[in-house]
Each structure stands twice: as structure tokens, then as C-alpha cells.
Design a protein around this motif. Structure first.
Motif, PDB file in Angstrom:
ATOM      1  N   GLN A   1       0.846  -1.186   0.000  1.00 30.88           N
ATOM      2  CA  GLN A   1       0.000   0.000   0.000  1.00 30.88           C
ATOM      3  C   GLN A   1       0.882   1.237   0.000  1.00 30.88           C
ATOM      4  O   GLN A   1       2.074   1.184   0.312  1.00 30.88           O
ATOM      5  CB  GLN A   1      -0.961  -0.003   1.189  1.00 30.88           C
ATOM      6  N   LEU A   2       0.270   2.382  -0.346  1.00 34.77           N
ATOM      7  CA  LEU A   2       1.039   3.599  -0.555  1.00 34.77           C
ATOM      8  C   LEU A   2       0.866   4.631   0.551  1.00 34.77           C
ATOM      9  O   LEU A   2       1.568   5.634   0.578  1.00 34.77           O
ATOM     10  CB  LEU A   2       0.650   4.237  -1.900  1.00 34.77           C
ATOM     11  N   SER A   3      -0.082   4.399   1.453  1.00 31.68           N
ATOM     12  CA  SER A   3      -0.325   5.353   2.534  1.00 31.68           C
ATOM     13  C   SER A   3      -0.835   4.603   3.745  1.00 31.68           C
ATOM     14  O   SER A   3      -1.211   3.424   3.658  1.00 31.68           O
ATOM     15  CB  SER A   3      -1.338   6.419   2.096  1.00 31.68           C
ATOM     16  N   HIS A   4      -0.843   5.277   4.879  1.00 32.52           N
ATOM     17  CA  HIS A   4      -1.335   4.685   6.123  1.00 32.52           C
ATOM     18  C   HIS A   4      -2.830   4.963   6.224  1.00 32.52           C
ATOM     19  O   HIS A   4      -3.253   6.011   6.682  1.00 32.52           O
ATOM     20  CB  HIS A   4      -0.575   5.274   7.321  1.00 32.52           C
ATOM     21  N   GLY A   5      -3.605   4.030   5.793  1.00 35.25           N
ATOM     22  CA  GLY A   5      -5.063   4.178   5.765  1.00 35.25           C
ATOM     23  C   GLY A   5      -5.624   3.331   4.648  1.00 35.25           C
ATOM     24  O   GLY A   5      -4.942   2.455   4.103  1.00 35.25           O
ATOM     25  N   THR A   6      -6.871   3.556   4.316  1.00 35.31           N
ATOM     26  CA  THR A   6      -7.459   2.792   3.230  1.00 35.31           C
ATOM     27  C   THR A   6      -6.702   3.033   1.920  1.00 35.31           C
ATOM     28  O   THR A   6      -6.231   4.141   1.661  1.00 35.31           O
ATOM     29  CB  THR A   6      -8.938   3.162   3.037  1.00 35.31           C
ATOM     30  N   GLY A   7      -6.617   1.995   1.104  1.00 37.41           N
ATOM     31  CA  GLY A   7      -6.055   2.155  -0.230  1.00 37.41           C
ATOM     32  C   GLY A   7      -7.125   2.282  -1.280  1.00 37.41           C
ATOM     33  O   GLY A   7      -6.813   2.323  -2.471  1.00 37.41           O
ATOM     34  N   ALA A   8      -8.380   2.356  -0.866  1.00 37.51           N
ATOM     35  CA  ALA A   8      -9.497   2.290  -1.799  1.00 37.51           C
ATOM     36  C   ALA A   8     -10.165   3.643  -2.011  1.00 37.51           C
ATOM     37  O   ALA A   8     -10.437   4.370  -1.056  1.00 37.51           O
ATOM     38  CB  ALA A   8     -10.538   1.290  -1.299  1.00 37.51           C
ATOM     39  N   THR A   9     -10.447   3.947  -3.270  1.00 35.17           N
ATOM     40  CA  THR A   9     -11.379   5.015  -3.599  1.00 35.17           C
ATOM     41  C   THR A   9     -12.778   4.528  -3.249  1.00 35.17           C
ATOM     42  O   THR A   9     -13.117   3.384  -3.528  1.00 35.17           O
ATOM     43  CB  THR A   9     -11.303   5.344  -5.103  1.00 35.17           C
ATOM     44  N   PRO A  10     -13.634   5.339  -2.630  1.00 40.21           N
ATOM     45  CA  PRO A  10     -14.995   4.875  -2.318  1.00 40.21           C
ATOM     46  C   PRO A  10     -15.762   4.508  -3.582  1.00 40.21           C
ATOM     47  O   PRO A  10     -15.603   5.139  -4.631  1.00 40.21           O
ATOM     48  CB  PRO A  10     -15.639   6.095  -1.637  1.00 40.21           C
ATOM     49  N   SER A  11     -16.591   3.476  -3.480  1.00 42.45           N
ATOM     50  CA  SER A  11     -17.392   3.009  -4.612  1.00 42.45           C
ATOM     51  C   SER A  11     -18.865   2.982  -4.225  1.00 42.45           C
ATOM     52  O   SER A  11     -19.238   2.415  -3.191  1.00 42.45           O
ATOM     53  CB  SER A  11     -16.963   1.605  -5.027  1.00 42.45           C
TER      54      SER A  11
END
Length: 478
Positions: free
Chosen positions: A269-279
Motif C-alpha cells: 500500500q502507498l499510505s497509512h489508511g485505506t487504499g481504496a477510492t470509495p465506490s
């Protein structure tokens, strides 16, 4: 591959560089759809942006090349190309980042051959400003450049050939904190443009008047944003926000849902948190629910919220539990009552964003994996339908026309060096009912074909365009 049904009850690049089928869309495949509503400000659903539509469903209404024999070619652009769009005129427009110099560059491709017809460099800035963009209803690419300008880039045929030009510019910089940069953007239904910055500023821009209104969250944003009528979803590194607008266009929080962000950034992953755009998705009109994955350890959870129900999830279940750990840098696929989640835990990116914290743990091997989770008929819970060992190196895309999932898989050594030099990448078709791989066609070995967890786009004629670390792959049915 050995899909395993489960009985449990309850995804750039992008980071790359940081530092043959039918001619028309058909009815939705059984069990999937309806599609999200068509945003009047964008190109047709399926081709309008990185995630297909402004709801970020990662579905397409067009049939892909299918599970039979395919032919493919590569357009070498010396760039990673996370966003490939296709306008109503049929011309693919790609937003890429050059390998040398990390400069955002727009490319116009020949739909018949994939040849690069024209290119336009944008001012260099933060990487994610050169990743997320969308195609408007006039086939112009909407993006934000490093000067903080919202730009519309059109393609025009001149006597000397095709040209890409900035046809409209709306300054945003005056409304942003010094040093901040726009990460994601998506159009509202009334023509305004929503945006979110790395520093957590959420705003709207009226490109007619130049008016910009903002709201500061104090939290970081590392993914794009999504819109449906009356609602905009933004995932920060702490919470999912659902927003609307006041009469003057100022963003208003409708609800905020904190999530488990875990002990740190996971490998892959690239950041500390969700890796997802909301869908957004749903079985009624395609907008009843909104979903993300969290960053819980060792296994992430799929979180599904009823849009009109407030910040308590109707589904919160661990996913991809066949493996010792799971996480994702991909948005999910969401359609009807079904959500598909890709495991990117341990995926080796060539580099990380500036300022990215060390991962926890420091390293991990990439195992892959794909899961399907379905909401129940009352929308009060969910269950895992299957988990399979599909080792996806791209963000998959579901065709609701032919009922197949299209992705790129990887085999061989996938450590940091192996993924660039020895791993084999292949066009793959997956059955969404079972998770079984239906076909696989190898492209080649190494960085020329590495898709870096970027997603493919299917044109109305069935041609599939897949961004890679060094250009765009064009895949057609034989």
C-alpha cells in the motif's frame, strides 16, 4: 487455481515513479447491475475515468475481448499510464507519468492501432495530481496541474495532424494551503467539479464563475473521490466522508465514518489508511450503498454503508482471510449486491510517495488473491461467497455485458527486483460466479508489462486498453 467457498457471515500507480467483441453495450449480466447513473458531465460510463464512472464502480457496460484467443500490442510511451479513457469519438486519451522526470503527460492514441497520435506535457507536481482525471461529455480530459489549475484538455485535428490543447483553465491555488496539491476530482451533476487534496481539503469549483468553496478535514487523502446525485464520497486516512453542498456550493458533511486504520502502512500500500477510492453501488438504482476497505491488521475489513443510513456500516467483515494478512491499494468492484476485493498485500512498487511512512511489517511477499462478498437481500449484512488465488497485478474490471472480470495476473518471482525483471504478466479472464480463471494469455516478462495495480478500460468495440509501467497494452479478440 483453487477457489474456495467460505461460510463466514459477516483497490498508480500509481506509485510507480513517485520520487474483438460486440459494438454496443448490452443488458447487465445476471446478478450484477444496475449500473450507477450516467453523470451528465462525463463521457459514457465505463470509459470516463480510472474507475470507469463517477461512482467508481469499476464496472463497464461493454463486453471485453472474451475468454478465447486474443491478440495484443504495446504502445511504448516511456511512461506509466494509470488512466486510460475513451470518448464518444472512440479515441483513447491516456494520462501518464514519464519514467524519466516524472512529468504528467496526456496522450491521444489511434483507436485502430494504439499508435501515439499526440502528446501534451503538464507542469510537474505531486504524483497523484498526474494520476486521477476524467473525460467530460465533450471528450476533454479534466485534470489538475502542478500550478493548481483545473484544466480541460481537448484533442483537435489540425492540418499538421492531431493536437492536444488546454482549452479551459480554472485556478484553484488561491483556495488551497501553501504546498498542498489536488489528489482526486469528480464532477457533480450540476456541472461543478469536486476535488480533494493531499492535505485533506475538500472543495467544489464552479468552472463557469471561477468560484471555489472548501472544507478542511485535517486528514490526509491519497485516493480519488466519487459522486452520485446528491452525494460525494471522500476517503481520508482516518474516515469515510459523505458530503453534499450548501446553496453557495460549500461542501457540507452529511456523515463521517471513522475506520480502523491499523498500526501503519502495510507493504503493498502507498499510505497509512485505506487504499481504496470509495465506490457507490446497489441493486436498486446503483447508488444505495457506498463501500471502502479499511486498514485493519492482519486482515482488512470490507465496510459497506447505506448512503441514507448514516455512519454505521451494514457490512463489516474481514476479507481475504485465506492468507496470513491482507490489504489493498485498489478500489473494489461493486455491482448489484456484489463487491470484489483484490489483495495487494506485499505488492512491490518501484518507489513510494514522498513522505510515505515505513511499512508495518517492513516487508512481505506478494501472494495475491481475490474475493467476492455479497450483501444479503435485506441489506443488513454480508457474507463471503468465494476467495480465489488469482494473483492480480492490476485492478480488475467487471463487464456487466459479458459477465466476466478482466485483469492482468503475474507469475514467477515478485520480489522488488523480480517483478521488474523476471515476473511474467498475462491477460486473464475470471468467472465472477466462482473466482475461477477462464483463460490466460502471456504478454511478456518484466517492467515492460508490469501494470502496477492499474486498471484496464474497455472501449465500446471491445478493445481493452491496459496501462503498464512503460505504456499502454491494446488487447483485442482474435
Amino acid at each position: 487455481m483453487r477457489p474456495r467457498p467460505l461460510l463466514s457471515a459477516s483497490a498508480l500507480l500509481a506509485a510507480v515513479l513517485l520520487g474483438g467483441a460486440g459494438s454496443t453495450a448490452t443488458a447487465a449480466a445476471p446478478g450484477f447491475g444496475p449500473p450507477p447513473p450516467q453523470n451528465p458531465a462525463t463521457a459514457p460510463n465505463g470509459n470516463a475515468g480510472m474507475h470507469g464512472d463517477s461512482a467508481s464502480s469499476d464496472t463497464t457496460p461493454y463486453p471485453g475481448p472474451g475468454a478465447g484467443p486474443v491478440a495484443w500490442s504495446r504502445t511504448a510511451l516511456a511512461s506509466a499510464c494509470p488512466t486510460v479513457t475513451v470518448g464518444q469519438d472512440g479515441y483513447p486519451v491516456a494520462l501518464c507519468t514519464t519514467i524519466f522526470g516524472q512529468t504528467p503527460t496526456v496522450h491521444l492514441l489511434d483507436p485502430a492501432t494504439g499508435k501515439d497520435l499526440a502528446a501534451l506535457e503538464l507542469p510537474k507536481g505531486a504524483l497523484f495530481g498526474g494520476v486521477y482525471a476524467y473525460l467530460d461529455r465533450a471528450d476533454a480530459l479534466v485534470a489538475v496541474d502542478a500550478n493548481g489549475d483545473l484544466v480541460r484538455i481537448g484533442h483537435h485535428r489540425a492540418a499538421s495532424g492531431w493536437q492536444l490543447t488546454v482549452d479551459r483553465r480554472t485556478p484553484l491555488a488561491a483556495a488551497l494551503p501553501a504546498g498542498d496539491s489536488v489528489v482526486g476530482l469528480a464532477p457533480d451533476w450540476d456541472g461543478a467539479v469536486w476535488f480533494a487534496t493531499a492535505g485533506g481539503v475538500i472543495g467544489t469549483a464552479d468552472t463557469g464563475t471561477g468560484t471555489v468553496r472548501t472544507l478542511a478535514t485535517g486528514e490526509g487523502v491519497a485516493n480519488s473521490i466519487s459522486t452520485v446525485p446528491g452525494h460525494t464520497a471522500v476517503a481520508t486516512d482516518h474516515a469515510l466522508y459523505l458530503l453534499g453542498k450548501s446553496a453557495d456550493g460549500t461542501p457540507v458533511v452529511q456523515w463521517r465514518a471513522p475506520y480502523d486504520r491499523g498500526p501503519g502502512r502495510k507493504p503493498g500500500q502507498l499510505s497509512h489508511g485505506t487504499g481504496a477510492t470509495p465506490s457507490f453501488f446497489g441493486p436498486g438504482n446503483g447508488t444505495e450503498y457506498v463501500t471502502i476497505t479499511d486498514n485493519a491488521a492482519p486482515h482488512e475489513n470490507l465496510l459497506v454503508y447505506r448512503v441514507d443510513g448514516g455512519p454505521q456500516p451494514v457490512c463489516a467483515t474481514p476479507v481475504l482471510t485465506r492468507w496470513a494478512a491482507s490489504g489493498t491499494e485498489d478500489a473494489v468492484i461493486a455491482s448489484g449486491r456484489s463487491v470484489f476485493v483484490t489483495n495487494t498485500y506485499g505488492y512491490p512498487y518501484p518507489a513510494l510517495p514522498a513522505g510515505a511512512p515505513a511499512s508495518v511489517p517492513a516487508s512481505a511477499s506478494f501472494q495475491g488473491g481475490l474475493a467476492r462478498i455479497d450483501l444479503n437481500e435485506t441489506g443488513t449484512g454480508c457474507a463471503t461467497v468465494w476467495e480465489s488465488d488469482v494473483k492480480s497485478a492490476a485492478l480488475p474490471r467487471l463487464s456487466t455485458a459479458d459477465g466476466k472480470i478482466y485483469t492482468v495476473t503475474v507469475s514467477g518471482p515478485t520480489d522488488a527486483a523480480g517483478a521488474q525483471t523476471f515476473a511474467t504478466y498475462a491477460h486473464a479472464v475470471v468467472d465472477p460466479a466462482t473466482g475461477t480463471a477462464l483463460s490466460s494469455t502471456a504478454f511478456g516478462i518484466g517492467l515492460l508489462y508490469n501494470p502496477l495495480q492499474m486498471t484496464g478500460t474497455t472501449a465500446p468495440d471491445g478493445t481493452l486498453y491496459q496501462g503498464s509501467e512503460t505504456g499502454v497494452l491494446r488487447i483485442v479478440r482474435k
